[in-house]
Design a protein around this motif. Structure first.
Motif, mmCIF file in Angstrom:
data_model
loop_
_atom_site.group_PDB
_atom_site.id
_atom_site.type_symbol
_atom_site.label_atom_id
_atom_site.label_comp_id
_atom_site.label_asym_id
_atom_site.label_seq_id
_atom_site.Cartn_x
_atom_site.Cartn_y
_atom_site.Cartn_z
ATOM 1 N N LEU A 1 0.835 -1.206 0.000
ATOM 2 C CA LEU A 1 0.000 0.000 0.000
ATOM 3 C C LEU A 1 0.868 1.253 0.000
ATOM 4 O O LEU A 1 0.611 2.205 -0.758
ATOM 5 N N LYS A 2 1.894 1.253 0.822
ATOM 6 C CA LYS A 2 2.798 2.399 0.909
ATOM 7 C C LYS A 2 3.502 2.661 -0.424
ATOM 8 O O LYS A 2 3.728 3.818 -0.801
ATOM 9 N N LEU A 3 3.834 1.604 -1.121
ATOM 10 C CA LEU A 3 4.549 1.723 -2.396
ATOM 11 C C LEU A 3 3.602 1.975 -3.573
ATOM 12 O O LEU A 3 4.033 2.019 -4.719
ATOM 13 N N ARG A 4 2.320 2.100 -3.296
ATOM 14 C CA ARG A 4 1.266 2.377 -4.286
ATOM 15 C C ARG A 4 1.049 1.237 -5.273
ATOM 16 O O ARG A 4 0.534 1.440 -6.378
ATOM 17 N N LEU A 5 1.432 0.024 -4.865
ATOM 18 C CA LEU A 5 1.156 -1.140 -5.700
ATOM 19 C C LEU A 5 -0.316 -1.523 -5.607
ATOM 20 O O LEU A 5 -0.874 -2.132 -6.526
ATOM 21 N N VAL A 6 -0.952 -1.216 -4.484
ATOM 22 C CA VAL A 6 -2.382 -1.453 -4.302
ATOM 23 C C VAL A 6 -3.025 -0.178 -3.771
ATOM 24 O O VAL A 6 -2.340 0.749 -3.317
ATOM 25 N N ASP A 7 -4.375 -0.162 -3.811
ATOM 26 C CA ASP A 7 -5.107 1.041 -3.407
ATOM 27 C C ASP A 7 -5.698 0.958 -2.003
ATOM 28 O O ASP A 7 -6.148 1.974 -1.466
ATOM 29 N N GLY A 8 -5.725 -0.225 -1.425
ATOM 30 C CA GLY A 8 -6.289 -0.344 -0.087
ATOM 31 C C GLY A 8 -6.181 -1.760 0.433
ATOM 32 O O GLY A 8 -5.941 -2.712 -0.329
ATOM 33 N N LEU A 9 -6.340 -1.886 1.749
ATOM 34 C CA LEU A 9 -6.328 -3.187 2.407
ATOM 35 C C LEU A 9 -7.714 -3.422 2.986
ATOM 36 O O LEU A 9 -8.175 -2.655 3.842
ATOM 37 N N LYS A 10 -8.395 -4.448 2.515
ATOM 38 C CA LYS A 10 -9.781 -4.686 2.926
ATOM 39 C C LYS A 10 -10.047 -6.176 3.105
ATOM 40 O O LYS A 10 -9.408 -7.026 2.467
ATOM 41 N N TYR A 11 -11.007 -6.450 3.986
ATOM 42 C CA TYR A 11 -11.528 -7.808 4.106
ATOM 43 C C TYR A 11 -12.675 -7.984 3.118
ATOM 44 O O TYR A 11 -13.161 -7.017 2.526
ATOM 45 N N LYS A 12 -13.126 -9.226 2.934
ATOM 46 C CA LYS A 12 -14.143 -9.520 1.941
ATOM 47 C C LYS A 12 -15.439 -8.756 2.199
ATOM 48 O O LYS A 12 -16.071 -8.268 1.243
ATOM 49 N N ASP A 13 -15.833 -8.637 3.451
ATOM 50 C CA ASP A 13 -17.080 -7.916 3.740
ATOM 51 C C ASP A 13 -16.986 -6.451 3.327
ATOM 52 O O ASP A 13 -17.966 -5.842 2.878
ATOM 53 N N GLU A 14 -15.777 -5.893 3.445
ATOM 54 C CA GLU A 14 -15.583 -4.502 3.032
ATOM 55 C C GLU A 14 -15.624 -4.364 1.504
ATOM 56 O O GLU A 14 -16.091 -3.348 0.971
ATOM 57 N N ILE A 15 -15.153 -5.396 0.819
ATOM 58 C CA ILE A 15 -15.225 -5.406 -0.641
ATOM 59 C C ILE A 15 -16.681 -5.480 -1.097
ATOM 60 O O ILE A 15 -17.096 -4.794 -2.037
ATOM 61 N N ILE A 16 -17.452 -6.307 -0.413
ATOM 62 C CA ILE A 16 -18.877 -6.414 -0.745
ATOM 63 C C ILE A 16 -19.557 -5.057 -0.550
ATOM 64 O O ILE A 16 -20.361 -4.622 -1.387
ATOM 65 N N HIS A 17 -19.216 -4.388 0.528
ATOM 66 C CA HIS A 17 -19.765 -3.054 0.789
ATOM 67 C C HIS A 17 -19.352 -2.080 -0.320
ATOM 68 O O HIS A 17 -20.156 -1.255 -0.788
ATOM 69 N N HIS A 18 -18.106 -2.194 -0.759
ATOM 70 C CA HIS A 18 -17.607 -1.331 -1.834
ATOM 71 C C HIS A 18 -18.375 -1.598 -3.140
ATOM 72 O O HIS A 18 -18.737 -0.645 -3.859
ATOM 73 N N LEU A 19 -18.628 -2.875 -3.454
ATOM 74 C CA LEU A 19 -19.371 -3.210 -4.664
ATOM 75 C C LEU A 19 -20.815 -2.712 -4.592
ATOM 76 O O LEU A 19 -21.386 -2.289 -5.602
ATOM 77 N N LYS A 20 -21.382 -2.742 -3.405
ATOM 78 C CA LYS A 20 -22.742 -2.210 -3.240
ATOM 79 C C LYS A 20 -22.762 -0.707 -3.517
ATOM 80 O O LYS A 20 -23.693 -0.193 -4.147
ATOM 81 N N ALA A 21 -21.726 -0.026 -3.062
ATOM 82 C CA ALA A 21 -21.648 1.413 -3.313
ATOM 83 C C ALA A 21 -21.470 1.688 -4.802
ATOM 84 O O ALA A 21 -22.071 2.626 -5.352
ATOM 85 N N GLN A 22 -20.651 0.864 -5.470
ATOM 86 C CA GLN A 22 -20.409 1.049 -6.894
ATOM 87 C C GLN A 22 -21.671 0.817 -7.729
ATOM 88 O O GLN A 22 -21.877 1.466 -8.757
ATOM 89 N N THR A 23 -22.500 -0.121 -7.289
ATOM 90 C CA THR A 23 -23.708 -0.473 -8.041
ATOM 91 C C THR A 23 -24.964 0.162 -7.454
ATOM 92 O O THR A 23 -26.071 -0.100 -7.940
ATOM 93 N N LYS A 24 -24.779 0.970 -6.398
ATOM 94 C CA LYS A 24 -25.909 1.635 -5.723
ATOM 95 C C LYS A 24 -26.940 0.615 -5.262
ATOM 96 O O LYS A 24 -28.149 0.811 -5.407
ATOM 97 N N THR A 25 -26.436 -0.473 -4.702
ATOM 98 C CA THR A 25 -27.289 -1.527 -4.155
ATOM 99 C C THR A 25 -27.581 -1.223 -2.689
ATOM 100 O O THR A 25 -26.687 -0.821 -1.937
ATOM 101 N N LYS A 26 -28.807 -1.420 -2.264
ATOM 102 C CA LYS A 26 -29.191 -1.164 -0.872
ATOM 103 C C LYS A 26 -28.394 -2.069 0.053
ATOM 104 O O LYS A 26 -28.080 -3.210 -0.282
ATOM 105 N N SER A 27 -28.104 -1.569 1.229
ATOM 106 C CA SER A 27 -27.254 -2.315 2.166
ATOM 107 C C SER A 27 -27.864 -3.653 2.556
ATOM 108 O O SER A 27 -27.142 -4.616 2.834
ATOM 109 N N GLU A 28 -29.205 -3.729 2.580
ATOM 110 C CA GLU A 28 -29.857 -4.979 2.986
ATOM 111 C C GLU A 28 -29.979 -5.979 1.825
ATOM 112 O O GLU A 28 -30.359 -7.137 2.036
ATOM 113 N N ASP A 29 -29.664 -5.532 0.594
ATOM 114 C CA ASP A 29 -29.765 -6.412 -0.576
ATOM 115 C C ASP A 29 -28.402 -6.983 -0.957
ATOM 116 O O ASP A 29 -27.353 -6.430 -0.611
ATOM 117 N N ASP A 30 -28.437 -8.084 -1.690
ATOM 118 C CA ASP A 30 -27.199 -8.690 -2.201
ATOM 119 C C ASP A 30 -26.816 -8.057 -3.531
ATOM 120 O O ASP A 30 -27.676 -7.638 -4.316
#
Length: 589
Positions: A256-285
């Motif tokens: 992360l420090k060397l800018r090889l990646v953009d962030g450190l996340k667990y899978k649940d955080e990735i799912i949350h990120h995908l919901k934000a990208q697709t404007k999916t409601k938090s209670e929906d898959d």
């Protein structure tokens, strides 16, 4: 000696177990396949979906047409294999599909060579022109996996995961020491200073010539790798080289420090990120669809153009006979080229070659059909991970040749190898041979005695003649002098970038680029592509290959890392005639 009997016992064990469990597996596999197939019928893609890509498997050139070739016989599950052809077409389709909002790459590695990786990465970069998002996430990223991931808008790594960034290395297994202990002599006849395919059997380390060529093409591929990553990540190639040389990315925090990646996340955080990208409601898959299911949803109905471009796939080692999707059989491939040459609806041919070479005779049989086809309609070669030695032989007659910067090609040279196992049989096993013959050389080539000096001269003349034929045909196909071909031949291996500079290929590009060039040469704008040769049916595959597949799975499990040695020895024992092939088990990692 114990190692030898271990291999023999393993083969016998594999065969015995295969016979015992064959019937049980038949019914289990049929049930699993029917269940899997029924789930994939009539797949409907929902609005606001994310296409999920995973490349952690051995990627073939074409998706298998039958489910048996896609089955893991150890755990009785489908491998969900999707071929490069459908990976590229799926990404291209998703680019314009309003139901697909973005791509999620969840992959550790890519089960293919760097040229295949390049094709996938380029397709992803093209997808981004649609302004849709690409997110990559993994718990651990290999260099190939990371290379693909750098096409994404964002790369996320597990906080306790890892990223491999260390530079390229190539390792060759040398068997001379084992052969010496077994008292087996590898009698080699070759042409070419760099023809290193024989080195594992006569040396215990790389020759200076082989080391020189390997450093050259490996350096060329690595420079391209760094340049592309640097462009995507906005990091200088010098900085990337320093990171690799000093292994600075030892932890996710370092990456992360060397800018090889953009962030450190667990899978649940990735799912949350995908919901934000697709404007999916938090209670929906999030609506996600795998590439395999997305492929089955693509509707190919409707009126298709009458003009066709045939894509002839030739993948694997080159041999005589029929072969299959993973072995280039001269009969099967030459018949396919002849068929499309005689088909008036086919206006051009793209010959997709992914091969380290093989039989020189079989290569010449295929070359002849390419030469004949070129006289009737345009032929464009698209090189995959490898198109070397025999793989280049069957390519050189084409009108145009495309390669990726990291394609491994060239290796214009030939060799023959005949094991002399007389001392092994006499001293290790107590076995002797005797017989009669009607001519001085009637038993030439037997492994029970060494070649005489006169026989070595006979074989050397044969190898020399084959090399002369090879270089003459390359010279004709590439409009070069034979002396020039010899100077860049001698068995030397080149990267695609190097091959372009010395005139062995015409352009840098992938399969789709070759198809576009073929259409241009044929002067057509409306066309459809048709794959050749036809793939085996479900019944042909099961009754023809399933026993071999089961036995291979069992052997790999029993021998573990030593399966590679077993496979090497098996390949050597099956070599026939003069060979035009690359070094055995060559790989870049």
């Amino acid at each position: 000696m114990a190692q030898f009997f271990k291999f023999v016992f393993a083969s016998m064990l594999g065969t015995f177990i295969t016979l015992i469990i064959g019937t049980i597996l038949f019914f289990a596999i049929i049930a699993g396949i029917i269940s899997s197939a029924s789930k994939e019928k009539n797949v409907q893609i929902k609005d606001n979906s994310v296409l999920v890509l995973n490349f952690d498997y051995d990627i073939p050139e074409r998706t298998p047409s039958d489910p048996f070739s896609d089955y893991n016989y150890n755990d009785l599950q489908s491998k969900n294999t999707v071929g490069l052809n459908d990976i590229l077409s799926g990404i291209k389709k998703a680019k314009d599909d309003p139901k697909i909002k973005g791509i999620y790459i969840n992959s550790t590695s890519v089960g293919a060579g760097f040229a295949t990786v390049e094709e996938i990465r380029n397709a992803l970069i093209d997808f981004k022109t649609s302004k849709k998002f690409i997110v990559a996430y993994s718990e651990y990223l290999t260099q190939k996996g990371y290379y693909v991931a750098t096409a994404a808008d964002k790369i996320y790594l597990n906080p306790v995961g890892g990223l491999e960034f260390k530079g390229f290395g190539s390792e060759i297994m040398f068997l001379k020491g084992a052969l010496d202990k077994l008292e087996i002599e590898a009698q080699v006849i070759k042409v070419g200073t760099y023809k290193s395919a024989v080195e594992p059997f006569i040396l215990d380390k790389m020759s200076d010539a082989n080391r020189t060529q390997t450093m050259s093409f490996l350096g060329s591929m690595y420079n391209h790798f760094l340049a592309k990553i640097g462009k995507s990540r906005k990091i200088t190639t010098d900085s990337l080289r320093l990171i690799a040389n000093q292994l600075l990315a030892q932890s996710p925090e370092d990456a992360l420090k060397l800018r090889l990646v953009d962030g450190l996340k667990y899978k649940d955080e990735i799912i949350h990120h995908l919901k934000a990208q697709t404007k999916t409601k938090s209670e929906d898959d999030v609506n996600v669809v795998s590439l395999k299911k997305y492929r089955s949803s693509i509707d190919e109905t409707g009126e298709l153009p009458s003009d066709r471009i045939a894509v002839v796939y030739a993948s694997g080692e080159i041999t005589g006979g029929e072969g299959n999707d993973n072995v280039i059989g001269s009969e099967r491939i030459s018949r396919a080229i002849r068929e499309v040459r005689e088909n008036d609806k086919v206006k051009a041919i793209v010959f997709r070659v992914n091969s380290p070479g093989g039989s020189a005779l079989a290569s010449d049989v295929i070359w002849r059909e390419v030469e004949l086809a070129k006289k009737v309609k345009p032929v464009v070669v698209s090189m995959g991970d490898y198109a070397a030695s025999g793989g280049y032989y069957i390519s050189c007659a084409a009108n145009k040749i495309f390669a990726q910067p990291n394609t491994i090609t060239g290796s214009i040279g030939v060799f023959g190898i005949i094991p002399n196992a007389q001392k092994f049989f006499n001293n290790k096993l107590g076995v002797t041979f005797d017989g009669v013959k009607t001519g001085e050389h009637a038993d030439m080539g037997t492994i029970s005695r060494p070649l005489s000096d006169s026989e070595k001269l006979i074989l050397q003349r044969e190898v020399n003649q084959t090399y002369n034929t090879f270089t003459k045909k390359v010279a004709s196909g590439r409009s070069k002098s034979q002396s020039n071909v010899d100077s860049i031949g001698q068995g030397r291996v080149w990267s695609g970038t190097e091959a372009l500079s010395i005139g062995l290929v015409d352009k840098i590009g992938g399969l789709n680029d070759a198809i576009e060039e073929a259409a241009k040469l044929a002067k057509i704008t409306s066309y459809r592509t048709v794959p050749y040769p036809s793939q085996k049916s479900i019944f042909e595959s099961f009754f023809g290959n399933v026993t071999d597949d089961i036995q291979t799975s069992i052997l790999k499990k029993e021998l573990g890392p030593e399966y590679k040695i077993y496979e090497q020895i098996k390949k050597v024992s099956q070599l026939k005639g003069v060979q035009a092939r690359m070094p055995f088990e060559f790989s870049v990692n």
